[in-house]
Motif scaffolding. Structure first.
Motif, mmCIF file in Angstrom:
data_model
loop_
_atom_site.group_PDB
_atom_site.id
_atom_site.type_symbol
_atom_site.label_atom_id
_atom_site.label_comp_id
_atom_site.label_asym_id
_atom_site.label_seq_id
_atom_site.Cartn_x
_atom_site.Cartn_y
_atom_site.Cartn_z
ATOM 1 N N THR A 54 0.671 -1.136 0.063
ATOM 2 C CA THR A 54 0.079 0.005 -0.011
ATOM 3 C C THR A 54 0.752 1.060 -0.086
ATOM 4 O OG1 THR A 54 -1.937 -1.255 1.229
ATOM 5 C CG2 THR A 54 -1.827 1.300 1.274
ATOM 6 N N ALA A 55 1.723 1.254 0.935
ATOM 7 C CA ALA A 55 2.619 2.448 0.795
ATOM 8 C C ALA A 55 3.693 2.673 -0.279
ATOM 9 C CB ALA A 55 3.614 2.387 2.251
ATOM 10 N N GLU A 56 3.921 1.493 -1.041
ATOM 11 C CA GLU A 56 4.872 1.710 -2.264
ATOM 12 C C GLU A 56 3.875 2.214 -3.357
ATOM 13 O OE1 GLU A 56 8.201 1.414 -4.492
ATOM 14 O OE2 GLU A 56 8.029 1.818 -2.471
ATOM 15 N N LEU A 57 2.679 1.706 -3.268
ATOM 16 C CA LEU A 57 1.488 2.061 -4.648
ATOM 17 C C LEU A 57 1.261 3.542 -4.409
ATOM 18 C CD1 LEU A 57 -0.777 -0.868 -4.657
ATOM 19 C CD2 LEU A 57 0.625 -0.271 -6.560
ATOM 20 N N GLN A 58 1.004 4.129 -3.124
ATOM 21 C CA GLN A 58 0.704 5.321 -2.841
ATOM 22 C C GLN A 58 1.921 6.538 -3.080
ATOM 23 O OE1 GLN A 58 -0.556 5.122 1.145
ATOM 24 N NE2 GLN A 58 -2.613 5.037 0.729
ATOM 25 N N ARG A 59 3.143 5.796 -3.091
ATOM 26 C CA ARG A 59 4.454 6.734 -2.989
ATOM 27 C C ARG A 59 4.508 6.699 -4.573
ATOM 28 N NH1 ARG A 59 9.716 6.223 -4.380
ATOM 29 N NH2 ARG A 59 9.507 4.075 -4.894
ATOM 30 N N VAL A 60 4.470 5.620 -5.287
ATOM 31 C CA VAL A 60 4.724 5.650 -6.991
ATOM 32 C C VAL A 60 3.728 6.646 -7.557
ATOM 33 C CG1 VAL A 60 4.812 4.342 -8.817
ATOM 34 C CG2 VAL A 60 5.938 3.516 -6.803
ATOM 35 N N ALA A 61 2.647 6.177 -7.067
ATOM 36 C CA ALA A 61 1.507 7.236 -7.645
ATOM 37 C C ALA A 61 1.520 8.536 -7.469
ATOM 38 C CB ALA A 61 -0.128 6.687 -7.240
ATOM 39 N N SER A 62 2.144 9.044 -6.235
ATOM 40 C CA SER A 62 2.084 10.463 -6.029
ATOM 41 C C SER A 62 3.279 11.034 -6.797
ATOM 42 C CB SER A 62 2.278 10.601 -4.518
ATOM 43 O OG SER A 62 3.662 10.170 -4.069
ATOM 44 N N ILE A 63 4.302 10.355 -7.208
ATOM 45 C CA ILE A 63 5.392 11.098 -7.754
ATOM 46 C C ILE A 63 5.573 10.650 -9.353
ATOM 47 C CG2 ILE A 63 6.588 11.017 -5.765
ATOM 48 C CD1 ILE A 63 8.390 8.798 -6.644
ATOM 49 N N ALA A 64 4.880 9.652 -9.781
ATOM 50 C CA ALA A 64 4.961 9.421 -11.295
ATOM 51 C C ALA A 64 4.655 10.397 -12.233
ATOM 52 C CB ALA A 64 4.265 8.160 -11.536
ATOM 53 N N ASP A 65 5.405 10.672 -13.100
ATOM 54 C CA ASP A 65 4.817 11.691 -14.208
ATOM 55 C C ASP A 65 5.384 11.216 -15.591
ATOM 56 O OD1 ASP A 65 7.682 11.868 -14.261
ATOM 57 O OD2 ASP A 65 8.095 13.915 -13.593
ATOM 58 N N ASP A 66 5.900 10.129 -15.491
ATOM 59 C CA ASP A 66 5.791 9.305 -17.022
ATOM 60 C C ASP A 66 5.735 7.954 -16.839
ATOM 61 O OD1 ASP A 66 7.148 8.651 -19.311
ATOM 62 O OD2 ASP A 66 8.946 9.832 -19.175
#
Length: 412
Positions: free
Chosen positions: A64-76
């Motif tokens: 959960t923490a990893e998905l939230q982190r990636v979804a919050s910073i991904a731009d590409d």
């Protein structure tokens, strides 16, 4: 009073190792080891479940923490971390995805939040979030986490089996060492009882014979005292006989010889008839359901069977009133031969019935002549019956006598 010359019958003593005691203790040790191992297995199983649940929850929190982190910073979509895939739709409607992120494109039109996705044999944990610049779908491949859980389960199973094996071996070793002093103590105790009883046999027999001879020559005024000494000597001999018989019967199996129980009944009744007469009781012997000796044959120890019937008759005489009758019937059916000893004496009350065959459970108040009981004879009778593959039962009502049935299997 009619006296007779009768040696105090005691079973022959043999040096032996109390194998039954050793087997009994070892069986108890094995039982304790099995119970301890099962208890440890249950504990390890519970611990394994707890560890698995804790690990699964930790993994879920980590995902959960990893998905939230990636979804919050991904731009590409091309910047997807290892074991993760991305699908992105910008505000202008442009859609892009990572190499394995095509299944996530369909989620761009769905609701936000966490979900699971199964596609092409793979399972993903997904998170859909809306950001000011785009909608993001982050997909995490669950295969590495499942593999880690499988390894954990395998490790727990191996650890549990190893723990059970090690604990079982340790418990068995510890139990054997701890019970060995008990085995030795039982052996010494039984050997002492057998040796002491055996050594007392000869002097008691001589004493009993001398007292009987003295009774014929004593002054009539002292006859009562001499008769009391005869009775006390006989009682002491019977106690010693019971102790020795008990020690030998519980320590080894009875001899395997063909024995005619009808002949035993005839011999024992003939031997005890004078004593019964001195008590004012008639002792009668009869056969039932058979005519030939072969019909009453069993396999076992003649000495032990003789001792059992002697104890049953002696018990009946102790409960019978003067003028009464004790009937001994040897009967048989297709499977067993029985001694049936019946008296019409004081009977047995229900409270005594429950402990009648318990060792050292005396019943003095229930005898007709006030003779003291030491609680050994009937316990020994049951041990002899069970050692021969049979049993002894009793039926009685207070004031209406008792019927003891001693049954053992017939010889093939």
């Amino acid at each position: 009073m009619r006296l007779r010359h009768r040696s105090i019958g005691i079973v022959q003593h043999e040096s032996h190792t109390p194998a039954s005691d050793l087997a009994l203790v070892r069986r108890a040790a094995r039982f304790m080891a099995i119970r301890a191992s099962l208890a440890l297995a249950l504990v390890l199983f519970v611990v394994g479940i707890v560890v698995y649940i804790v690990d699964a929850r930790a993994q879920n929190r980590q995902m959960t923490a990893e998905l939230q982190r990636v979804a919050s910073i991904a731009d590409d979509a091309d910047d997807a971390p290892p074991d993760m895939e991305l699908a992105i739709r910008t505000r202008s409607g442009k859609v892009s995805h990572s190499d394995g992120g095509l299944p996530g494109v369909a989620l761009l039109s769905g609701p936000t939040g966490f979900s699971n996705l199964d596609t092409e044999g793979r399972r993903y944990r997904t998170l859909v979030v809306d950001r000011p610049s785009a909608r993001i779908v982050a997909m995490m491949d669950l295969a590495p986490y499942h593999a880690a859980r499988d390894r954990l389960l395998l490790s727990l199973a191996v650890a549990e089996l190893a723990g059970i094996a090690a604990s079982g071996a340790a418990v068995v070793l510890f139990t054997r060492r701890s019970v060995q002093p008990l085995v030795q103590a039982l052996a010494l105790q039984r050997r002492f009882v057998a040796d002491a009883s055996h050594e007392l046999r000869a002097p008691l027999t001589v004493l009993f014979t001398r007292v009987q001879l003295l009774a014929h020559r004593v002054d009539p005024a002292l006859r009562g005292e001499v008769d009391a000494v005869v009775a006390d000597t006989r009682a002491l001999g019977e106690i010693v006989g019971d102790l020795l018989a008990s020690a030998t019967m519980t320590a080894r199996r009875p001899a395997s010889e063909r024995v005619d129980m009808s002949a035993i009944a005839e011999s024992v009744c003939a031997s005890m008839a004078p004593f019964a007469e001195s008590q004012g009781v008639t002792l009668r012997n009869q056969l039932e359901n058979g005519d030939t000796a072969a019909e009453f044959e069993v396999t076992g120890s003649e000495t032990a069977l003789r001792r059992a019937l002697t104890s049953l008759i002696d018990n009946a005489l102790g409960h019978e009133h003067p003028g009464g009758t004790v009937d001994v019937t040897t009967s048989r059916n297709d499977s067993a031969v029985s001694f049936v000893v019946k008296d019409n004496g004081v009977g047995i009350d229900p409270e005594t019935m429950s402990t009648l065959f318990t060792r050292f459970s005396p019943g003095t108040k229930h005898t007709a002549n006030g003779r003291e009981s030491h609680g050994i004879g009937l316990a020994l009778v049951r041990e002899i019956a069970q050692a021969h593959g049979g049993d002894v039962t009793v039926a009685s009502e207070p004031g209406d006598g008792a019927v003891f049935t001693f049954a053992v299997p017939r010889s093939a």
